[in-house]
Design an enzyme around this catalytic site. Structure first.
Site, PDB file in Angstrom:
ATOM      1  CG  ASP A   1      44.741  32.698  46.770  1.00  0.00           C
ATOM      2  OD1 ASP A   1      45.393  33.506  46.103  1.00  0.00           O
ATOM      3  OD2 ASP A   1      45.311  32.170  47.964  1.00  0.00           O
TER       4      ASP A   1
ATOM      5  CG  ASP B   1      48.221  39.732  47.127  1.00  0.00           C
ATOM      6  OD1 ASP B   1      47.402  39.263  47.660  1.00  0.00           O
ATOM      7  OD2 ASP B   1      49.337  39.255  47.145  1.00  0.00           O
ATOM      8  CG  ASP B   2      45.102  36.502  44.954  1.00  0.00           C
ATOM      9  OD1 ASP B   2      45.538  35.785  44.394  1.00  0.00           O
ATOM     10  OD2 ASP B   2      45.328  36.927  46.001  1.00  0.00           O
TER      11      ASP B   2
ATOM     12  CD  GLU C   1      54.169  32.270  48.970  1.00  0.00           C
ATOM     13  OE1 GLU C   1      53.234  32.909  48.752  1.00  0.00           O
ATOM     14  OE2 GLU C   1      54.651  31.125  48.543  1.00  0.00           O
TER      15      GLU C   1
ATOM     16  CG  ASN D   1      50.677  31.736  46.900  1.00  0.00           C
ATOM     17  OD1 ASN D   1      49.780  31.915  47.919  1.00  0.00           O
ATOM     18  ND2 ASN D   1      50.721  32.712  45.991  1.00  0.00           N
TER      19      ASN D   1
ATOM     20  CG  HIS E   1      53.342  38.967  47.966  1.00  0.00           C
ATOM     21  ND1 HIS E   1      54.404  39.178  48.284  1.00  0.00           N
ATOM     22  CD2 HIS E   1      52.426  39.372  49.044  1.00  0.00           C
ATOM     23  CE1 HIS E   1      54.571  39.315  49.603  1.00  0.00           C
ATOM     24  NE2 HIS E   1      53.448  39.469  50.356  1.00  0.00           N
ATOM     25  CG  ASP E   2      49.210  37.419  44.321  1.00  0.00           C
ATOM     26  OD1 ASP E   2      50.150  36.801  44.515  1.00  0.00           O
ATOM     27  OD2 ASP E   2      48.050  37.324  44.716  1.00  0.00           O
TER      28      ASP E   2
END
Length: 311
Positions: free
Chosen positions: A10, A14-15, A165, A167, A238-239
């Protein structure tokens, strides 16, 4: 031999950085498809952002498929206060991508790719788990075909609420389906992703790399870091963590644990309940990342950015 993956995302800064790492010259990953889901912003914007990142990184032949536009049960919950109204604010990437999505729903792409595989595809969900849950419900045979689910989400504390969190909170019912599916899961929650911080010194190193991809990442991180000011030493990456694991697994340390997803609690909706001590007596279902070597992680990420051409 290249490891086959499907990135479900999404984007999100970070994605975008996870896709950039996966497509880089340090990666031995073969991206079979990129699928998008409602999360940080709406699925339409997330799909456009995925296409913009594909244009940036030269992923011209990778199918991008748009997926679920809302959670299974709850009302949509976005994070534009972190990622901006576009979901990818802070960059000067062209607003209109050259690449276009394929005319097939993400859930059907997941099912088709997995059923046709030799059980050698790893799913990398780095957004809400709606598409993965829908695919499992629509075609349960895919579970036996999933090599691994290397996912970003959850943890022993939250960032959307004190216990949840983003997600997982964004579609806890979907997360519960995935965690109870029997597929092998490797989980990168906040416990480990908050060890991958884009501190000012790391950002300075990154800004010294002279190519368009590194510049875009520097712009993304400069904007994204604004959401972390006053709370952390830098923005949490994160990702990229599950992608980093698939390229260099020795960077991480693990616990085998039982994780269940709370879907009914008034104050704990979306919490991932991690049983470190085996107190429930329930069989472990997750490889839980608890520590990373931040120096090695950043070296990998910087080398990935350096691998892109200056032109």
């Amino acid at each position: 031999m290249n490891k086959k993956i499907i990135i479900d995302c999404d984007p999100g800064q970070d994605d975008a950085m996870a896709i950039i790492l996966a497509a880089s010259g340090v990666s031995d990953l073969k991206i079979e498809a990129i699928t998008t889901v409602a999360g940080n912003v709406g699925v339409g914007k997330n799909t456009v952002n995925a296409l913009r990142v594909c244009d940036l990184t030269g992923l011209h032949d990778i199918p991008v498929a748009m997926g679920a536009d809302r959670p299974l049960v709850q009302e949509p919950s976005e994070a534009s206060h972190v990622h901006g109204q576009s979901g990818l604010d802070g960059t000067d990437l062209p607003e209109e991508p050259v690449k276009q999505p394929i005319d097939q729903h993400a859930v059907d792409v997941l099912i088709e790719k997995l059923l046709a595989s030799d059980g050698d595809i790893t799913l990398v969900p780095i957004g809400p788990l709606t598409n993965i849950a829908l695919a499992i419900r629509k075609e349960p045979r895919i579970v036996a075909k999933i090599k691994e689910i290397a996912m970003m989400g959850g943890g022993t504390f939250g960032n959307r609420t004190p216990s949840a969190e983003f997600n997982i909170y964004a579609d806890a019912e979907a997360a519960r389906i995935v965690f109870e599916s029997g597929a092998p899961i490797t989980m990168f929650g906040l416990d480990v992703t908050h060890q991958a911080l884009a501190t000012p010194d790391k950002l300075a190193e990154l800004k010294a790399i002279e190519n368009p991809v590194a510049k875009a990442v520097a712009d993304m991180l400069t904007f994204y870091s604004g959401a972390y000011k006053g709370n952390f030493a830098g923005a949490a990456m994160h990702d990229p963590c599950p992608i980093g694991y698939l390229i260099a697994p020795d960077i991480f340390e693990w616990d085998k644990v039982r994780v269940d997803v709370e879907t009914t609690g008034k104050f704990t909706y979306g919490m991932t309940v991690v049983d470190f001590k085996g107190s429930t007596g329930r069989e472990s279902n997750v490889q839980f990342a608890r520590r990373l070597d931040s120096g090695e992680f950043w070296q990998l990420f910087l080398d990935a950015l350096r691998s892109y051409s200056k032109s």
